[in-house]
Design a protein around this motif. Structure first.
Motif, short mmCIF file in Angstrom:
data_model
loop_
_atom_site.label_atom_id
_atom_site.label_comp_id
_atom_site.label_asym_id
_atom_site.label_seq_id
_atom_site.Cartn_x
_atom_site.Cartn_y
_atom_site.Cartn_z
N THR A 1 -9.14 -1.43 1.14
CA THR A 1 -7.95 -2.27 0.88
C THR A 1 -8.29 -3.74 1.00
N ARG A 2 -9.05 -4.10 2.03
CA ARG A 2 -9.44 -5.51 2.19
C ARG A 2 -10.27 -6.00 1.01
N ALA A 3 -11.13 -5.12 0.47
CA ALA A 3 -11.97 -5.51 -0.65
C ALA A 3 -11.16 -5.70 -1.94
N GLN A 4 -10.09 -4.91 -2.10
CA GLN A 4 -9.29 -5.00 -3.32
C GLN A 4 -8.27 -6.14 -3.29
N ALA A 5 -7.78 -6.49 -2.09
CA ALA A 5 -6.71 -7.48 -1.98
C ALA A 5 -7.30 -8.88 -1.87
N ARG A 6 -7.82 -9.37 -2.94
CA ARG A 6 -8.45 -10.71 -2.94
C ARG A 6 -7.79 -11.59 -4.01
N HIS B 1 1.68 -4.79 -10.73
CA HIS B 1 0.64 -3.99 -11.35
C HIS B 1 -0.20 -3.29 -10.27
N ILE B 2 -0.82 -2.19 -10.67
CA ILE B 2 -1.71 -1.47 -9.76
C ILE B 2 -3.03 -2.23 -9.65
N ALA B 3 -3.33 -2.71 -8.45
CA ALA B 3 -4.60 -3.41 -8.23
C ALA B 3 -5.75 -2.42 -8.12
N LEU C 1 0.85 -1.19 0.00
CA LEU C 1 0.00 0.00 0.00
C LEU C 1 0.88 1.24 0.00
N MET C 2 0.79 2.02 -1.08
CA MET C 2 1.54 3.27 -1.19
C MET C 2 0.58 4.43 -0.97
N THR C 3 1.04 5.44 -0.24
CA THR C 3 0.18 6.57 0.12
C THR C 3 0.89 7.89 -0.16
N LEU D 1 -2.75 0.56 -4.30
CA LEU D 1 -2.47 -0.81 -3.87
C LEU D 1 -1.76 -1.54 -5.00
N ILE D 2 -0.54 -1.99 -4.74
CA ILE D 2 0.28 -2.67 -5.74
C ILE D 2 0.23 -4.18 -5.49
#
Length: 205
Positions: free
Chosen positions: A200-205, A160-162, A124-126, A153-154
């Protein structure tokens, strides 16, 4: 007599200047109260999950890369609260809050920082874009807190960018008292943290 008076006058000015400098040094050495903000608690914990997440240190502009509490009297002017500061520089504070919030709420097997030795599934980059207080315009003592962060989110398997999203939150501090101001920052940060954790939790699947 005139030269003597001139010398005495110069001496008095010199002493007064010295006193001012000593007072400035004394004021600068006076310790300020340090403040921190609250991470998301464990009340909304999800299943542990199997992914590893690394939260990188947020990037930020120069005025934000400080432990001073930033105030913007006008859009192009940066000042700092004179009697308080953050417990660590703002980017490090935001990183700590994100890491602890992810650890408290679950969804990942491991959560850590860059350099902690983790082989992450996601990073996670911010970019911390706003983290300041500004006058509301309706009352000199009432301030609006603004926090804004672009998060990316990488996916480490292919770099790649998720997903990418900008998070923004505001809160009103009814007075310019330091404790009231910090409570306003905490309220806005809670909004950012809750949304960032869920997203983040929703994207990291």
């Amino acid at each position: 007599m005139q030269p003597i008076r001139s010398v005495l006058f110069a001496l008095v000015l010199s002493l007064m200047s010295g006193c001012g400098a000593l007072n400035a040094i004394s004021d600068a050495s006076t310790p300020m109260d340090a403040y921190t903000l609250s991470p998301v608690g464990a009340g909304t914990a999800a299943a542990p999950g199997s992914r590893h997440l690394v939260v990188e240190l947020p990037s930020s502009a120069g005025a934000l890369a400080s432990d001073r509490i930033l105030i913007k009297p006008v859009p192009f002017q940066a000042q700092y609260l004179p009697d308080g500061n953050w417990s660590e520089p703002a980017p490090a504070l935001v990183q700590s809050l994100l890491v602890t919030s992810f650890q408290n709420t679950g969804g990942f097997r491991l959560v850590g920082r860059t350099g902690a030795g983790l082989m992450p599934d996601y990073t996670l980059m911010t970019e911390l874009q706003e983290f300041h207080a500004e006058p509301t315009g309706t009352s000199p003592a009432q301030l609006t807190i603004r926090i804004s962060a672009m998060m990316t989110l990488i996916r480490e398997s292919d770099r790649h960018i998720a997903a990418s999203r900008r998070f923004t939150a505001t809160a009103v501090a009814p007075s310019d008292d330091t404790n009231t101001l910090v409570r306003g920052f905490d309220s806005a940060m809670q909004t950012i943290l809750h949304e960032a954790v869920t997203w983040t939790r929703a994207q990291a699947r």
